[in-house]
Design a protein around this motif. Structure first.
Motif, PDB file in Angstrom:
ATOM      1  N   LEU A   8       2.481  -1.332   5.190  1.00 50.11           N
ATOM      2  CA  LEU A   8       1.458  -0.628   4.405  1.00 50.11           C
ATOM      3  C   LEU A   8       0.073  -0.925   4.953  1.00 50.11           C
ATOM      4  O   LEU A   8      -0.761  -0.035   5.105  1.00 50.11           O
TER       5      LEU A   8
ATOM      6  N   HIS B 258      -2.448   1.782   6.530  1.00 51.26           N
ATOM      7  CA  HIS B 258      -3.786   1.915   5.933  1.00 51.26           C
ATOM      8  C   HIS B 258      -4.866   1.759   6.987  1.00 51.26           C
ATOM      9  O   HIS B 258      -5.840   2.525   7.009  1.00 51.26           O
TER      10      HIS B 258
ATOM     11  N   TYR C  26       7.441  -4.299   3.807  1.00 52.30           N
ATOM     12  CA  TYR C  26       6.630  -3.214   3.237  1.00 52.30           C
ATOM     13  C   TYR C  26       5.128  -3.528   3.264  1.00 52.30           C
ATOM     14  O   TYR C  26       4.311  -2.690   3.659  1.00 52.30           O
TER      15      TYR C  26
ATOM     16  N   SER D 232       6.425   6.287   2.309  1.00 51.46           N
ATOM     17  CA  SER D 232       7.513   6.963   1.595  1.00 51.46           C
ATOM     18  C   SER D 232       8.274   7.890   2.531  1.00 51.46           C
ATOM     19  O   SER D 232       9.512   7.953   2.513  1.00 51.46           O
TER      20      SER D 232
ATOM     21  N   SER E 288      -2.641   9.171   2.281  1.00 55.50           N
ATOM     22  CA  SER E 288      -2.515   7.821   1.724  1.00 55.50           C
ATOM     23  C   SER E 288      -1.435   7.044   2.469  1.00 55.50           C
ATOM     24  O   SER E 288      -0.420   7.609   2.893  1.00 55.50           O
TER      25      SER E 288
ATOM     26  N   GLN F 280       0.569   4.896   1.221  1.00 56.46           N
ATOM     27  CA  GLN F 280       1.810   4.878   0.421  1.00 56.46           C
ATOM     28  C   GLN F 280       2.658   6.110   0.702  1.00 56.46           C
ATOM     29  O   GLN F 280       3.889   6.008   0.821  1.00 56.46           O
ATOM     30  N   ASP F 281       2.020   7.276   0.803  1.00 58.44           N
ATOM     31  CA  ASP F 281       2.765   8.504   1.091  1.00 58.44           C
ATOM     32  C   ASP F 281       3.379   8.464   2.491  1.00 58.44           C
ATOM     33  O   ASP F 281       4.500   8.942   2.711  1.00 58.44           O
TER      34      ASP F 281
END
Length: 331
Positions: free
Chosen positions: A156, A160, A152, A184, A178, A180-181
């Motif tokens: 991430l 980013h 992860y 997900s 983002s 994170q989105d």
């Protein structure tokens, strides 16, 4: 440290063979340990699913092994449960042989950084006892989810940095997407079709590919192209670019290339590189991130980006020219 493993029973009662079966399984899976001894404990998990057909005298043994960058799966059936398990273990051994052979053959395996990453905490073999009933992954998608979570932080960072570069290039509005989105959505898509798996390449490569797909979707939704390119320029660029440069300098595997030496650590070189990259074609930005930051090889990058190996190698050649010129200009 011992490797974890668990058993999932489906229509197989304890009276069938539950207690003596654990010992027999442990004896059989030890044959796999020689392939796993250099892997970190937290990167490996073996799930054993035993199922009896509700109407036929038929048993199925499914073995799913999570390794550092992929998930290996074998399934065998037979009228004898122990025989089905034995056949599944033999099939898994063949899968492991191929996996380790491919790994040793990769140029990336020769990279000191990746070897050290795999050998941080050596495993000693499978635990004497399986995890308690109900513990550990119960379905195949649980294995996919665990592999995703294991990587992860790196995924991430990758998302980013791509968002940052797209913002600097004007391909994405600032602060609208983002990382994170994005992850997900990638996790949702990966687990929703876990049984299908990647069409080719490893699961880790597939995660990278899904990140690229999701970012492409976001660019289309938010008005792709450079219509807003000037809105993310100037002031915000300097602040974000410098931060991104430091992140890039600290995350590049130094031994993965010979072109960029220790001069890349100079702040002026890194800052100039971050500034220049906004004007690179997106394909070259993607290849740069995957090769120099993530450590993927051209063949792996071709799978992630769904492009030919020739195109990827041409991008690498172009990137190397850009980097050489950039270092000379700031030298």
């Amino acid at each position: 440290m011992a490797l974890p493993w668990n058993i999932v029973m489906k229509n197989v009662s304890p009276n069938d063979a539950r207690i003596p079966l654990e010992k027999k399984i442990r004896q059989k899976i030890t044959k796999c340990e020689r392939f796993l001894k250099h892997f970190p404990r937290d990167a490996v998990h073996l799930q054993i699913v035993l199922e009896r057909h509700p109407r036929k005298d038929l048993y199925t043994a499914s073995l799913t092994l999570r390794v550092p960058s992929d998930i290996l799966h074998t399934q065998e059936s037979g009228h004898d449960l122990v025989g089905a398990i034995d056949d599944a273990v033999k099939a898994l051994l063949r899968e492991l042989e191929t996996y380790k052979s491919d790994l040793r053959g990769e140029e990336s395996w020769k990279r000191k950084g990746r070897r050290q990453q795999l050998r941080q905490i050596k495993a000693t073999g499978f635990a004497t006892e399986p995890q308690a009933q109900g513990e550990g992954p119960q379905e195949y998608k649980d294995m996919v989810r665990e592999l995703f979570q294991h990587h992860y932080k790196g995924l991430l960072r990758h998302a980013h940095r791509h968002i940052l570069h797209d913002e600097l290039a004007g391909d994405l509005p600032k602060d609208k997407v983002s990382a994170q989105d994005v992850l997900s959505e990638v996790e949702r898509r990966a687990t929703a079709k876990a049984e299908e798996g990647p069409k080719r390449g490893s699961w880790l490569e597939w995660f990278y590919h899904l990140i690229h797909q999701e970012l492409k979707r976001q660019r289309l939704l938010l008005g792709q192209s450079k219509r807003n390119s000037r809105s993310v320029d100037q002031g915000p660029t300097k602040k974000t670019g410098t931060s991104g440069a430091r992140s890039w300098a600290s995350s590049v595997p130094r031994d993965s290339y010979s072109l960029l030496d220790e001069s890349v650590a100079r702040k002026d070189v890194v800052a100039q590189l971050e500034h220049d990259m906004r004007n690179w074609p997106r394909q070259e930005r993607e290849v740069f991130e995957l090769y120099y930051v993530e450590g993927l090889e051209p063949e792996e990058i071709a799978m992630v980006t769904q492009r030919s190996r020739t195109a990827v190698r041409n991008d690498l050649a172009s990137i190397q020219r850009r980097l050489r010129e950039g270092i000379l200009n700031t030298g």
